[in-house]
Design an enzyme around this catalytic site. Structure first.
Site, PDB file in Angstrom:
ATOM      1  N   ALA A 284       4.235   0.506 -17.994  1.00  0.00           N
ATOM      2  CA  ALA A 284       3.304   0.959 -17.061  1.00  0.00           C
ATOM      3  C   ALA A 284       3.505   2.611 -16.670  1.00  0.00           C
ATOM      4  O   ALA A 284       2.596   3.444 -16.796  1.00  0.00           O
ATOM      5  CB  ALA A 284       3.219   0.315 -15.842  1.00  0.00           C
TER       6      ALA A 284
ATOM      7  N   HIS B 137       6.804  -3.780 -20.107  1.00  0.00           N
ATOM      8  CA  HIS B 137       7.374  -2.939 -19.056  1.00  0.00           C
ATOM      9  C   HIS B 137       7.023  -1.534 -19.415  1.00  0.00           C
ATOM     10  O   HIS B 137       7.914  -0.766 -19.568  1.00  0.00           O
ATOM     11  CB  HIS B 137       8.770  -3.178 -18.759  1.00  0.00           C
TER      12      HIS B 137
ATOM     13  N   THR C 279       2.555  -5.225 -12.107  1.00  0.00           N
ATOM     14  CA  THR C 279       3.175  -3.841 -12.659  1.00  0.00           C
ATOM     15  C   THR C 279       4.469  -3.382 -11.935  1.00  0.00           C
ATOM     16  O   THR C 279       4.955  -2.204 -12.098  1.00  0.00           O
ATOM     17  CB  THR C 279       2.263  -2.472 -12.835  1.00  0.00           C
ATOM     18  N   SER C 280       4.823  -4.094 -10.935  1.00  0.00           N
ATOM     19  CA  SER C 280       6.086  -3.821  -9.830  1.00  0.00           C
ATOM     20  C   SER C 280       7.366  -4.500 -10.564  1.00  0.00           C
ATOM     21  O   SER C 280       7.901  -3.495 -11.325  1.00  0.00           O
ATOM     22  CB  SER C 280       5.960  -4.379  -8.437  1.00  0.00           C
ATOM     23  N   ARG C 281       7.732  -5.655  -9.912  1.00  0.00           N
ATOM     24  CA  ARG C 281       9.144  -5.969 -10.785  1.00  0.00           C
ATOM     25  C   ARG C 281       8.754  -7.334 -10.967  1.00  0.00           C
ATOM     26  O   ARG C 281       7.898  -8.222 -10.110  1.00  0.00           O
ATOM     27  CB  ARG C 281      10.229  -6.076  -9.691  1.00  0.00           C
TER      28      ARG C 281
ATOM     29  N   MET D 260       0.924  -1.288   0.110  1.00  0.00           N
ATOM     30  CA  MET D 260      -0.076  -0.056  -0.072  1.00  0.00           C
ATOM     31  C   MET D 260       0.959   1.358  -0.062  1.00  0.00           C
ATOM     32  O   MET D 260       0.676   2.187   0.896  1.00  0.00           O
ATOM     33  CB  MET D 260      -0.930  -0.252   1.261  1.00  0.00           C
ATOM     34  N   GLY D 261       1.759   1.274  -1.143  1.00  0.00           N
ATOM     35  CA  GLY D 261       2.517   2.563  -1.203  1.00  0.00           C
ATOM     36  C   GLY D 261       1.953   3.477  -1.953  1.00  0.00           C
ATOM     37  O   GLY D 261       0.680   3.374  -2.200  1.00  0.00           O
ATOM     38  N   ARG D 262       2.548   4.240  -2.500  1.00  0.00           N
ATOM     39  CA  ARG D 262       2.005   5.407  -3.373  1.00  0.00           C
ATOM     40  C   ARG D 262       0.866   4.929  -4.409  1.00  0.00           C
ATOM     41  O   ARG D 262      -0.046   5.161  -4.864  1.00  0.00           O
ATOM     42  CB  ARG D 262       3.048   6.261  -4.146  1.00  0.00           C
ATOM     43  N   ILE D 263       1.642   3.895  -5.268  1.00  0.00           N
ATOM     44  CA  ILE D 263       0.950   3.324  -6.307  1.00  0.00           C
ATOM     45  C   ILE D 263      -0.278   2.309  -5.943  1.00  0.00           C
ATOM     46  O   ILE D 263      -1.471   2.667  -6.470  1.00  0.00           O
ATOM     47  CB  ILE D 263       1.861   2.632  -7.367  1.00  0.00           C
TER      48      ILE D 263
ATOM     49  N   GLU E 111      13.501  -9.957 -18.243  1.00  0.00           N
ATOM     50  CA  GLU E 111      13.284  -9.084 -19.299  1.00  0.00           C
ATOM     51  C   GLU E 111      14.370  -8.905 -20.210  1.00  0.00           C
ATOM     52  O   GLU E 111      15.294  -8.776 -19.727  1.00  0.00           O
ATOM     53  CB  GLU E 111      12.830  -7.741 -18.682  1.00  0.00           C
TER      54      GLU E 111
HETATM   55  C1  DGY Z   1       9.993   2.164 -12.488  1.00  0.00           C
HETATM   56  O1  DGY Z   1      10.122   3.613 -12.513  1.00  0.00           O
HETATM   57  O2  DGY Z   1      10.602   1.570 -11.728  1.00  0.00           O
HETATM   58  C2  DGY Z   1       9.493   1.600 -13.488  1.00  0.00           C
HETATM   59  O3  DGY Z   1       9.668   0.159 -13.686  1.00  0.00           O
HETATM   60  C3  DGY Z   1       9.701   2.064 -14.998  1.00  0.00           C
HETATM   61  O4  DGY Z   1       8.889   3.061 -14.800  1.00  0.00           O
END
Ligand code: DGY
Length: 324
Positions: free
Chosen positions: A287, A285, A236-238, A154-157, A267
């Site tokens: 996002a 990658h 959408t993280s890692r 539950m960080g910013r994103i 990747e």
């Molecule tokens: C990040 O900023 O870490 C993303 O994976 C690329 O925007």
């Protein structure tokens, strides 16, 4: 004499202009990054680097660069940099948070919707001429409205995704190592639950944790087995946060219903079985990839770099210990 800075790969021009006003910049205007050896060669004698997530700064690379004082990463994530090694050398590491929060959350929701409503599959179906008649069960998918969204981190994103989910009247549950402030939980109507309960109750699970030793393969066979059969995973993280082979197994076995993936373990390689699955939506990658956001990230990295070179604490400092 101006400090010498390497820009390892192509970035937006406004950031290059800014750097050229303030430093002696060597700009590698190419989409191909340097390999380890070339990186060392070009960084020798440079005081700073504007790097991207494909540039690896291991402890060995850092040890071989005695003049390096600043690593300014054009990304919010910095798992490409050995932070402990940089900090030990008092190298300032910076990242580009905040400017990409909304864009990244938008894309997580885009993947969620595209996967749930089978958008990519539908587009392909139509283009190849398979659409001959309206059918009651043609490309039927999963409802998004009123479904349960599980947010891991539950960080910013994560918070911004929860805001998006409110518009769809979803139930938002989350887990994190740290519980959010009560005001935030109230504002976003968030329910804090143990990690396993989030896995067990969610219709959609979206991952928003950084890649750390503790989060590598956070989701593997055991976790997929706990999820609902109709669950859709969004990442959408890692990539390495998810065990990609275990994910392919779980999808093939029908343990979960689908996945929307923007990031991958190796990747730009993707687990080949995922490429053949219609219930998986894949993106390279991207996002944070809106023109505005990517431009802001580049300018922010350039500013971080110049500020840190001046000996001032930069606003987006990762390793705060360097200034203590
Ligand atoms: C990040 O900023 O870490 C993303 O994976 C690329 O925007």
């Amino acid at each position: 004499m101006k400090p010498r800075v390497l820009v390892t790969k192509r970035i937006y021009p406004s950031a290059v202009e800014y750097l050229r006003q303030h430093v002696d910049a060597e700009y590698h205007e190419s989409d191909d990054g340097y390999g380890a050896e070339q990186l060392l060669e070009h960084l020798t004698g440079k005081q700073a680097v504007v790097s991207q997530l494909t540039d690896k700064f291991s402890a060995d690379v850092i040890a071989a660069l005695p003049d390096l004082k600043v690593i300014s990463n054009v990304a919010v994530g910095y798992d490409n940099i050995d932070i402990a090694a940089a900090t030990q050398r008092r190298i300032v590491v910076t990242n580009t948070p905040d400017v990409l929060t909304d864009t990244t959350a938008d894309f997580a929701f885009t993947l969620l919707m595209a996967t749930a409503r089978r958008l990519v599959e539908a587009d392909k179906y139509l283009r190849v001429g398979k659409w001959t008649q309206w059918r009651i069960d043609l490309l039927t998918g999963h409802d998004i409205h009123h479904a349960t969204l599980g947010i891991l981190g539950m960080g910013r994103i994560g918070q911004t995704l929860a805001r998006r989910a409110r518009g769809f009247e979803m139930r938002a549950i989350y887990s994190d190592v740290q519980r959010a402030a009560p005001e935030l939980e109230r504002e976003l109507q968030l329910e804090y639950l143990p990690f396993d309960s989030v896995l067990e109750q969610s219709d959609f699970i979206s991952v928003h944790v950084p890649l750390l030793a503790a989060t590598r393969h956070l989701l593997g066979a055991e976790q997929f087995a706990r999820m609902k059969k109709n669950a859709i995973l969004i990442n959408t993280s890692r990539g390495p946060v998810v065990d990609e082979a275990a994910l392919a197994d779980a999808l093939a076995a029908g343990e979960i219903a689908g996945a929307g993936l923007d990031v991958f373990e190796r990747e730009p390689q993707v687990e080949p079985r995922l490429l053949d699955m219609d219930n998986v939506v894949l993106a390279p990658h991207i996002a944070s990839a809106s023109v505005d956001t990517r431009t802001k990230m580049c300018v922010m990295a350039a500013e971080n770099c110049v500020t840190a070179l001046a000996g001032t604490r930069p606003p987006n400092l990762v390793n705060t210990a360097v200034f203590e």
